[in-house]
Design a protein around this motif. Structure first.
Motif, PDB file in Angstrom:
ATOM      1  N   HIS A   1      13.411  73.490  60.253  1.00  0.00           N
ATOM      2  CA  HIS A   1      13.328  72.211  60.960  1.00  0.00           C
ATOM      3  C   HIS A   1      13.214  72.427  62.472  1.00  0.00           C
ATOM      4  CE1 HIS A   1      13.987  68.043  62.020  1.00  0.00           C
ATOM      5  NE2 HIS A   1      14.922  68.457  62.857  1.00  0.00           N
ATOM      6  N   LEU A   2      14.038  73.306  63.023  1.00  0.00           N
ATOM      7  CA  LEU A   2      14.037  73.510  64.471  1.00  0.00           C
ATOM      8  C   LEU A   2      12.752  74.177  64.953  1.00  0.00           C
ATOM      9  CD1 LEU A   2      17.740  74.620  64.930  1.00  0.00           C
ATOM     10  CD2 LEU A   2      16.722  72.463  65.715  1.00  0.00           C
ATOM     11  N   VAL A   3      12.247  75.143  64.195  1.00  0.00           N
ATOM     12  CA  VAL A   3      11.016  75.822  64.597  1.00  0.00           C
ATOM     13  C   VAL A   3       9.819  74.872  64.519  1.00  0.00           C
ATOM     14  CG1 VAL A   3       9.381  77.640  63.922  1.00  0.00           C
ATOM     15  CG2 VAL A   3      11.821  78.136  64.076  1.00  0.00           C
ATOM     16  N   GLN A   4       9.826  73.968  63.525  1.00  0.00           N
ATOM     17  CA  GLN A   4       8.705  73.042  63.349  1.00  0.00           C
ATOM     18  C   GLN A   4       8.794  71.818  64.247  1.00  0.00           C
ATOM     19  OE1 GLN A   4       6.088  73.822  61.305  1.00  0.00           O
ATOM     20  NE2 GLN A   4       7.155  75.738  61.000  1.00  0.00           N
ATOM     21  N   SER A   5       9.948  71.610  64.895  1.00  0.00           N
ATOM     22  CA  SER A   5      10.146  70.361  65.645  1.00  0.00           C
ATOM     23  C   SER A   5       9.158  70.262  66.806  1.00  0.00           C
ATOM     24  CB  SER A   5      11.584  70.255  66.162  1.00  0.00           C
ATOM     25  OG  SER A   5      11.828  71.245  67.130  1.00  0.00           O
ATOM     26  N   GLN A   6       8.348  69.234  66.760  1.00  0.00           N
ATOM     27  CA  GLN A   6       7.373  68.959  67.817  1.00  0.00           C
ATOM     28  C   GLN A   6       7.510  67.517  68.305  1.00  0.00           C
ATOM     29  OE1 GLN A   6       5.414  71.323  69.098  1.00  0.00           O
ATOM     30  NE2 GLN A   6       6.278  72.796  67.674  1.00  0.00           N
ATOM     31  N   GLY A   7       8.614  66.892  67.984  1.00  0.00           N
ATOM     32  CA  GLY A   7       8.812  65.483  68.321  1.00  0.00           C
ATOM     33  C   GLY A   7       9.127  65.275  69.784  1.00  0.00           C
TER      34      GLY A   7
END
Length: 197
Positions: free
Chosen positions: A160-166
């Motif tokens: 989740h943290l690596v993919q977070s682009q929000g």
């Protein structure tokens, strides 16, 4: 029958990884995968019976990379929190370097292709970690919850943290990664009196 070429097999697995993470399972056709791997579709069928077998083999290939990284970093001689911390950092850096592995793992894990045979295979490979977790339960260090919850709160945050682009992307500094691990540990640990690094 022509002999199998392992370099072509690996090229097909890597091509499948890219195709699925870029386009999804439905669009990732055998022809597109073969083209990306620079082999003929006929060569693909020398190595894999069908697309389903190719997808499962790619998942196993991905899992082996994740498991190898985890087990290389995990030292059962350390106190459990420290051993998990070392492993968590190693997996986090792998996720930063190769996010496709985590994306494919997540997608396949929630797909119709996931099956008990693959789960059991991975659990056998993860035996040292699973044994340490079981000991953590017996010692009262870990909350008495199942592996699904432990995985959700300890390891899923990495993806989740690596993919977070929000609107609030995660900055992967050493301090932030360590804080994220501390929060994951707090979610699964019974007591929080272990010294922090």
């Amino acid at each position: 029958m022509r002999p199998r070429d392992d370099t072509k097999r690996v090229a097909l697995l890597e091509a499948t990884l890219v195709e699925v993470t870029e386009h999804g399972f439905g669009v990732a056709s055998v022809a597109r995968i073969a083209r990306r791997a620079r082999v003929s579709p006929a060569t693909l069928y020398i190595h894999f019976a069908d697309k389903d077998a190719l997808l499962e083999a790619t998942f196993v290939h991905v899992c082996d990379q994740l498991i190898d990284t985890a087990l290389e970093a995990f030292d059962a001689a350390l106190e459990l929190r420290q051993a998990l911390r070392e492993m968590w950092h190693a997996l986090f850096h792998l996720a930063l370097d190769q996010p496709r592995l985590f994306r494919f793992h997540d997608a396949f894990s929630h797909s119709v292709w996931m099956n008990d045979r693959v789960r059991e295979r991975n659990d056998l490979r993860l035996a040292p970690l699973l044994d340490a977790i079981a000991q953590g339960h017996r010692d009262g260090v870990l909350k008495p919850v199942g592996l699904a919850l432990l995985e959700s709160f300890m390891f899923r945050p990495i993806y989740h943290l690596v993919q977070s682009q929000g609107s609030h992307p995660f900055e992967p500094t050493h301090t932030n990664i360590d804080q994220a691990f501390a929060m994951a540990w707090d979610a699964i640990a019974v007591r929080h009196d272990n010294p922090r690094p």
